[in-house]
Design an enzyme around this catalytic site. Structure first.
Site, PDB file in Angstrom:
ATOM      1  N   CYS A 175      97.446  82.837  -8.963  1.00 54.01           N
ATOM      2  CA  CYS A 175      98.852  82.497  -9.254  1.00 54.01           C
ATOM      3  C   CYS A 175      99.730  82.476  -8.002  1.00 54.01           C
ATOM      4  O   CYS A 175     100.831  81.932  -8.031  1.00 54.01           O
ATOM      5  CB  CYS A 175      99.433  83.471 -10.265  1.00 54.01           C
ATOM      6  SG  CYS A 175      98.411  83.653 -11.718  1.00 54.01           S
TER       7      CYS A 175
ATOM      8  N   HIS B 296     106.850  83.613 -10.256  1.00 53.31           N
ATOM      9  CA  HIS B 296     105.726  83.165 -11.079  1.00 53.31           C
ATOM     10  C   HIS B 296     106.041  83.498 -12.535  1.00 53.31           C
ATOM     11  O   HIS B 296     106.502  84.591 -12.838  1.00 53.31           O
ATOM     12  CB  HIS B 296     104.446  83.865 -10.620  1.00 53.31           C
ATOM     13  CG  HIS B 296     103.301  83.672 -11.554  1.00 53.31           C
ATOM     14  ND1 HIS B 296     102.938  82.431 -12.013  1.00 53.31           N
ATOM     15  CD2 HIS B 296     102.446  84.558 -12.145  1.00 53.31           C
ATOM     16  CE1 HIS B 296     101.910  82.553 -12.835  1.00 53.31           C
ATOM     17  NE2 HIS B 296     101.599  83.835 -12.929  1.00 53.31           N
TER      18      HIS B 296
ATOM     19  N   ASN C 189     101.978  80.413 -18.853  1.00 53.09           N
ATOM     20  CA  ASN C 189     101.571  80.793 -17.498  1.00 53.09           C
ATOM     21  C   ASN C 189     100.646  79.706 -16.941  1.00 53.09           C
ATOM     22  O   ASN C 189      99.518  79.557 -17.407  1.00 53.09           O
ATOM     23  CB  ASN C 189     100.855  82.147 -17.575  1.00 53.09           C
ATOM     24  CG  ASN C 189     100.387  82.644 -16.218  1.00 53.09           C
ATOM     25  OD1 ASN C 189     100.343  81.901 -15.241  1.00 53.09           O
ATOM     26  ND2 ASN C 189     100.019  83.908 -16.156  1.00 53.09           N
TER      27      ASN C 189
HETATM   28  O1  UT7 Z   1      99.444  85.517 -14.060  1.00 48.05           O
HETATM   29  C1  UT7 Z   1      98.886  86.675 -13.534  1.00 48.05           C
HETATM   30  C2  UT7 Z   1      99.640  87.850 -13.904  1.00 48.05           C
HETATM   31  N1  UT7 Z   1      99.547  88.057 -15.317  1.00 48.05           N
HETATM   32  C3  UT7 Z   1     100.408  88.852 -15.879  1.00 48.05           C
HETATM   33  O2  UT7 Z   1     101.272  89.357 -15.213  1.00 48.05           O
HETATM   34  C4  UT7 Z   1     100.231  89.168 -17.327  1.00 48.05           C
HETATM   35  C5  UT7 Z   1     100.561  90.600 -17.548  1.00 48.05           C
HETATM   36  N2  UT7 Z   1     100.370  91.078 -18.903  1.00 48.05           N
HETATM   37  C6  UT7 Z   1     101.123  90.688 -19.937  1.00 48.05           C
HETATM   38  O3  UT7 Z   1     101.928  89.800 -19.845  1.00 48.05           O
HETATM   39  C7  UT7 Z   1     101.022  91.487 -21.222  1.00 48.05           C
HETATM   40  O4  UT7 Z   1     100.275  92.651 -20.989  1.00 48.05           O
HETATM   41  C8  UT7 Z   1     100.366  90.702 -22.390  1.00 48.05           C
HETATM   42  C9  UT7 Z   1     101.306  89.628 -22.870  1.00 48.05           C
HETATM   43  C10 UT7 Z   1      99.055  90.091 -21.947  1.00 48.05           C
HETATM   44  C11 UT7 Z   1     100.093  91.644 -23.561  1.00 48.05           C
HETATM   45  O5  UT7 Z   1     101.322  92.279 -23.965  1.00 48.05           O
HETATM   46  P1  UT7 Z   1     101.356  93.847 -24.208  1.00 48.05           P
HETATM   47  O6  UT7 Z   1     102.687  94.170 -24.729  1.00 48.05           O
HETATM   48  O7  UT7 Z   1     100.910  94.499 -22.940  1.00 48.05           O
HETATM   49  O8  UT7 Z   1     100.311  94.015 -25.356  1.00 48.05           O
HETATM   50  P2  UT7 Z   1      99.010  94.926 -25.386  1.00 48.05           P
HETATM   51  O9  UT7 Z   1      97.901  94.278 -24.644  1.00 48.05           O
HETATM   52  O10 UT7 Z   1      99.384  96.329 -25.048  1.00 48.05           O
HETATM   53  O11 UT7 Z   1      98.699  94.872 -26.934  1.00 48.05           O
HETATM   54  C12 UT7 Z   1      99.592  95.395 -27.913  1.00 48.05           C
HETATM   55  C13 UT7 Z   1      99.066  95.030 -29.294  1.00 48.05           C
HETATM   56  C14 UT7 Z   1      97.592  95.349 -29.466  1.00 48.05           C
HETATM   57  O12 UT7 Z   1      97.371  95.767 -30.796  1.00 48.05           O
HETATM   58  P3  UT7 Z   1      97.239  97.344 -31.141  1.00 48.05           P
HETATM   59  O13 UT7 Z   1      96.064  97.810 -30.337  1.00 48.05           O
HETATM   60  O14 UT7 Z   1      98.526  97.962 -30.700  1.00 48.05           O
HETATM   61  O15 UT7 Z   1      97.039  97.335 -32.606  1.00 48.05           O
HETATM   62  C15 UT7 Z   1      96.922  94.010 -29.265  1.00 48.05           C
HETATM   63  O16 UT7 Z   1      95.677  93.920 -29.925  1.00 48.05           O
HETATM   64  O17 UT7 Z   1      99.209  93.623 -29.492  1.00 48.05           O
HETATM   65  C16 UT7 Z   1      97.951  93.089 -29.890  1.00 48.05           C
HETATM   66  N3  UT7 Z   1      97.863  91.724 -29.403  1.00 48.05           N
HETATM   67  C17 UT7 Z   1      98.280  90.674 -30.120  1.00 48.05           C
HETATM   68  N4  UT7 Z   1      98.830  90.576 -31.338  1.00 48.05           N
HETATM   69  C18 UT7 Z   1      99.162  89.357 -31.772  1.00 48.05           C
HETATM   70  C19 UT7 Z   1      97.386  91.277 -28.211  1.00 48.05           C
HETATM   71  N5  UT7 Z   1      97.485  89.947 -28.150  1.00 48.05           N
HETATM   72  C20 UT7 Z   1      98.039  89.550 -29.324  1.00 48.05           C
HETATM   73  C21 UT7 Z   1      98.389  88.295 -29.846  1.00 48.05           C
HETATM   74  N6  UT7 Z   1      98.951  88.250 -31.067  1.00 48.05           N
HETATM   75  N7  UT7 Z   1      98.212  87.136 -29.146  1.00 48.05           N
END
Ligand code: UT7
Length: 327
Positions: A114, A254, A284
Site C-alpha cells: 500500500c 492511504h 482499499n
Molecule cells: O491496507 C493495509 C493496511 N490495512 C489496514 O490497515 C486494515 C486494518 N484493519 C482493519 O481495518 C480492521 O481490523 C478490519 C476492518 C479488518 C476488521 O475490523 P475490526 O473492528 O478490527 O473487527 P475484528 O476483526 O476485531 O472482528 C470483530 C467481529 C468478529 O466477530 P466476533 O469474533 O466478535 O464474534 C469478526 O468475526 O466482526 C466479525 N467480522 C465480521 N462481521 C461481519 C469480521 N469481518 C466481518 C464482516 N462482516 N465482513
C-alpha cells in the site's frame, strides 16, 4: 532557488463493475451495516475481463500525461507500485511502457504494497534532484479482487481494484516535494501476507486448501500497527519541515479504514475538510489508493496552488512512509 519535484499531471482509472455491500451480503455472512460502520466502505470497483492491472495503469497514465501536456516518448522513467501484477514477468511497468509507446523510458515495478506509490514518488524525487530535466511517471495499480478469498469475510469486503498515476518533473521554485520518509518492519510480515504465488511455497493441494494463494490479514493487529505508524510518520514529516498540524492544508492518507482516517484527523488536530476521504467509493485499493485520491482532489479543485499536502501510507511488509509537498 532549489529544484523541486513537481506533479504536473494526475490520472486515474477504475474498472467498470461496482460491487456494493448489498452484493456482498449475498456472497458471505456480512452486512452493509457492519462494513459501513467498521470500515467506512460502501462499494468497491472490480476488474472485469480485459481490465488487467497493466490496462488500468496505462489508462490512468494516459490521463496523467494529457494533463501534464507531455508525450509518452518524453518520459525517462516509469515506476509502478503494485502487489498484483498481470504476471511475474514482465513487470506492469514494461507493459505500460509498451502501451504508451514510451520509447526512451526505463521501467520497473516496485513492491511496497500500500506504500508503493509513495515509495515510487520518493524514488522519482531522488532522480529529479540528480537531473532536473527528467520526466517520470509514477503509478499505483492493483487488481486485488484476484488476490482475495471471496469466502473470507474478514478480507473480501475490504479491497477493490483501480489505478492512479502522476507525472513528476523538476522545477525551480517553492512548490513541489518538500520531504520524503520511508520505513519498513519485515519482522511483522506474517500479519498481512500472501504466502503462496511466489517461489518459496509450491502450489500443492494442501497449500490451496489453506488459502495461502489469497491475502491473509490479522485485521485487528494490522489496525493497531497502522494507526501508530501513520501517526508517527505524519509527525516525522511535519517536524522535518518545521510544520505543525495547522500547516497541513490537505491530508491524503492511504484509504484502509475510515476509523484510521478519523484517528489521524483527531491526533493531528485537523478539521474534517482537510482530510481527503474516498474509501466509501473504492474500498482499499492498496498502492492505487493515494494516486486515485490525489487525482480526485486535483481534478475537483480541492487541491489549489500553494497548499501544503501531506501524504501518508501503510501496508503489508510492513511498509510505511510519507511525502510532504507544496502543491
Ligand atoms: O491496507 C493495509 C493496511 N490495512 C489496514 O490497515 C486494515 C486494518 N484493519 C482493519 O481495518 C480492521 O481490523 C478490519 C476492518 C479488518 C476488521 O475490523 P475490526 O473492528 O478490527 O473487527 P475484528 O476483526 O476485531 O472482528 C470483530 C467481529 C468478529 O466477530 P466476533 O469474533 O466478535 O464474534 C469478526 O468475526 O466482526 C466479525 N467480522 C465480521 N462481521 C461481519 C469480521 N469481518 C466481518 C464482516 N462482516 N465482513
Amino acid at each position: 532557488m532549489p529544484v523541486r519535484s513537481v506533479i504536473i499531471g494526475t490520472g486515474a482509472k477504475l474498472p467498470s463493475q461496482v460491487l456494493t455491500n448489498k452484493d456482498l451480503e449475498r456472497m458471505v455472512d456480512t452486512s452493509d451495516e457492519w462494513i459501513r460502520t467498521r470500515t467506512g466502505i460502501h462499494q468497491r470497483y472490480i476488474a472485469g475481463e480485459g481490465e488487467t492491472n497493466s490496462y488500468l495503469a496505462a489508462e490512468a497514465s494516459k490521463e496523467a500525461l494529457e494533463m501534464a501536456g507531455i508525450r509518452a516518448r518524453d518520459l525517462d522513467l516509469i515506476i509502478v507500485g503494485t502487489m498484483s501484477p498481470d504476471m511475474p514477468m514482465p513487470s506492469v511497468a514494461c507493459l505500460v511502457q509498451r502501451e504508451l509507446g514510451a520509447e526512451k523510458a526505463g521501467a520497473f515495478d516496485l513492491s511496497a504494497t500500500c506504500s508503493g506509490f509513495l515509495y515510487g514518488l520518493s524514488i522519482a524525487d531522488k532522480f529529479i534532484k540528480d537531473n532536473q530535466r527528467l520526466k517520470i511517471l509514477v503509478v499505483g495499480s492493483e487488481v486485488l479482487s484476484r488476490r482475495v478469498n471471496w469466502k473470507d469475510r474478514g478480507t473480501c469486503v475490504l479491497f477493490g481494484d483501480g489505478a492512479g498515476a502522476a507525472v513528476v518533473a523538476g522545477e525551480k521554485g517553492d512548490r513541489g516535494i518538500l520531504s520524503t520518509h520511508l520505513h519498513a518492519d519485515g519482522t511483522l510480515w506474517e500479519l498481512l501476507t500472501i504466502k503462496a504465488l511466489g517461489t518459496a511455497v509450491p502450489l500443492t493441494p494442501e497449500v490451496l486448501e489453506k488459502g495461502w494463494q489469497y491475502i491473509q490479514m490479522q485485521g485487528r493487529d494490522v489496525f493497531r500497527h497502522a494507526v501508530r505508524a501513520l501517526e508517527a510518520v505524519a509527525w516525522e514529516a511535519l517536524e522535518a519541515n518545521g510544520f505543525t498540524g495547522e500547516d497541513v492544508d490537505l491530508l491524503i492518507s492511504h484509504q484502509a479504514n475510515m476509523r484510521i482516517l478519523e484517528h489521524m484527523r483527531e491526533r493531528l488536530g485537523l478539521s474534517r475538510e482537510k482530510v481527503f476521504i474516498n474509501i466509501h467509493k473504492y474500498g482499499n485499493t492498496s498502492a492505487a489508493s493515494i494516486p486515485i485520491a490525489l487525482d480526485e482532489a486535483n481534478r475537483s479543485g480541492i487541491l489549489t496552488p500553494g497548499m501544503n499536502l501531506l501524504m501518508v501510507a501503510f501496508g503489508g511488509g510492513f511498509t510505511w512512509g510519507s511525502v510532504a509537498m507544496r502543491w
